[in-house]
Design an enzyme around this catalytic site. Structure first.
Site, PDB file in Angstrom:
ATOM      1  N   CYS A   1       0.823  -1.207   0.000  1.00  0.00           N
ATOM      2  CA  CYS A   1       0.000   0.000   0.000  1.00  0.00           C
ATOM      3  C   CYS A   1       0.860   1.262   0.000  1.00  0.00           C
ATOM      4  O   CYS A   1       1.927   1.290   0.594  1.00  0.00           O
ATOM      5  CB  CYS A   1      -0.887   0.025   1.242  1.00  0.00           C
ATOM      6  SG  CYS A   1      -1.651  -1.541   1.640  1.00  0.00           S
TER       7      CYS A   1
ATOM      8  N   GLU B   1     -12.045  -7.358   7.406  1.00  0.00           N
ATOM      9  CA  GLU B   1     -11.955  -5.911   7.477  1.00  0.00           C
ATOM     10  C   GLU B   1     -13.308  -5.287   7.136  1.00  0.00           C
ATOM     11  O   GLU B   1     -14.031  -5.781   6.272  1.00  0.00           O
ATOM     12  CB  GLU B   1     -10.899  -5.393   6.492  1.00  0.00           C
ATOM     13  CG  GLU B   1      -9.486  -5.770   6.845  1.00  0.00           C
ATOM     14  CD  GLU B   1      -8.462  -5.184   5.879  1.00  0.00           C
ATOM     15  OE1 GLU B   1      -8.878  -4.666   4.825  1.00  0.00           O
ATOM     16  OE2 GLU B   1      -7.263  -5.238   6.184  1.00  0.00           O
TER      17      GLU B   1
ATOM     18  N   SER C   1      -9.119  -2.050   7.824  1.00  0.00           N
ATOM     19  CA  SER C   1      -7.948  -1.840   6.990  1.00  0.00           C
ATOM     20  C   SER C   1      -7.005  -0.885   7.704  1.00  0.00           C
ATOM     21  O   SER C   1      -7.442   0.003   8.437  1.00  0.00           O
ATOM     22  CB  SER C   1      -8.370  -1.227   5.654  1.00  0.00           C
ATOM     23  OG  SER C   1      -7.282  -0.609   5.006  1.00  0.00           O
TER      24      SER C   1
END
Length: 412
Positions: free
Chosen positions: A29, A292, A319
């Protein structure tokens, strides 16, 4: 990070552009999500090579670190150094210090205790809270800050964070280099690592202190908190570094949903009002495997009517990129009869981050005494029936044997 609200995207072409540019290369990410966080935790624990966490995949440097990893493995074999020699209680404390400083994902509060359990000892979640009270939050990385994660590596990465916080760390811990943390940092300084990577950052017109703030100038301490109260006697977690200060204390009416899908539909269909405290339950480790709640948190975050006024509480998880007043890991979870199972629409809920509290403070919109609330919850508990558990196979094996999220959600 730009805010995109409902109705702002007007064409398929615009959607395609976001898909092509949102994650322009391979890797983790571009924010301090769980993947980025756990890279940093691996390095902070001493289990990954110094400077390897968050290394951009597009740089030639990654080949160098790959070769170093191979040599490191052979060196560990030669010296008979095993994970047990590295993953000591002191190493875990070091990792929690770094987690607080970088604004790491709340999922590390599952993963680190689970790893510690495999090594034969329990990592008390209260240690996270204790350290987060006093560790300066120095990294300006999304979602708690402004910049993407690759800029943290350009600013010196986890080693630079460790240098800034060396007074809080045990520098004598063993690492995968076969050397101590202190020796690793000295080696990086001597070979010019910090001067070399800052050249990348200069390309962005930024200085190191834009990304890693000087400790003495830092006003925020820590990034996550353990909340407790009559909703979560064992605890719950929140990433307060990603919460606007005006929502650190909030009292509002509960609106309860028994799955994320139900809550998501309510949010996107305009059935949620500002000020509400949303509950998503039966999504804990034993309830559904603890997924999540990203679909719902993002729906709230992009709705200007809700994103600065609605609290979300769940026995599921989030998340690492979640922002806003989102409380997860509520324990005991609903499926085992935790208090979250007995919350009803209209109950008054108080979130108090500063004092680490999460409580029902009223019934049907009216404030009540603790004794009155306890009596009502005991009555609700007598009427409650555990929902049917529908999972099968390997999933059932996990949900039937998972421990509390606050212990690490591992299989007992």
């Amino acid at each position: 990070m730009s805010e995109i609200g409902r109705g702002d995207i007007t064409s398929d072409k615009e959607i395609r552009n976001y898909r092509l540019t949102g994650c322009p290369s391979c890797g983790a990410c571009q924010f301090m999500g769980t993947a980025s966080t756990m890279q940093c935790m691996a390095e902070a624990l001493g289990m990954a090579l110094p400077g390897s966490a968050l290394l951009p995949t597009s740089l030639r440097d990654i080949l160098d670190w790959s070769r170093k990893a191979g040599y490191a493995v052979m060196n560990l074999v030669d010296k008979n150094i095993t994970p047990k020699d590295i993953l000591t209680p002191e190493a875990f404390k070091n990792a929690i210090v770094i987690h607080a400083a970088i604004g790491g994902s709340t999922n590390a509060m599952i993963h680190l205790p689970a790893i510690a359990h495999e090594l034969g000892y329990e990592l008390d979640p209260d240690l996270f809270d204790e350290l987060n009270h006093k560790i300066p939050h120095i990294c300006n990385i999304t979602p708690s800050g402004k910049y993407p994660t690759e800029l943290l590596w350009y600013a010196g990465g986890i080693p630079m964070v460790q240098l800034a916080l060396k007074d809080y760390l045990d520098l004598d811990v063993m690492t995968v280099t076969g050397k101590t943390l202190k020796e690793n940092l000295e080696e990086l300084e001597n070979e010019g690592f910090f001067e070399r990577v800052i050249g990348y950052l200069n390309n962005y017109g930024l200085k190191r202190e834009d990304i890693i703030k000087p400790v003495k100038e830092t006003k925020l301490f820590g990034s996550v908190a353990v909340l407790k109260g009559n909703i979560a006697p064992e605890g719950a977690v929140i990433k307060y570094s990603a919460v606007n200060k005006n929502m650190w204390h909030h009292i509002g009416p509960a609106k309860v949903y028994n799955s994320e899908e139900e809550c998501y539909e309510a949010v996107v269909n305009g059935k949620v009002e500002p000020g509400m405290v949303l509950f998503i339950r039966y999504e804990g480790p034993q309830g559904s495997g603890m997924p999540e709640m990203l679909m719902t948190t993002e729906a709230i975050a992009v709705d200007p009517k809700l994103n600065d006024s609605v609290v979300l509480i769940t026995d599921g998880r989030f998340s690492g990129g979640t922002r806003g007043p989102c409380v997860g890991h509520v324990s005991p979870e609903a499926i085992v009869g935790g208090p979250i199972a007995f919350i009803e629409d209209g109950d008054l809920i108080e979130l108090d981050i500063e004092n680490r509290k999460l409580n029902v403070v009223g019934i049907n919109g009216e404030r009540c005494t603790n004794e009155e609330i306890e009596k009502i919850f005991n009555e609700r508990k007598l009427k409650w029936k555990e929902p049917e558990r529908k999972r099968k196979g390997v999933f059932k094996l996990y949900t039937d044997h998972a421990v509390s999220a606050m212990k690490g959600a591992y299989i007992k």
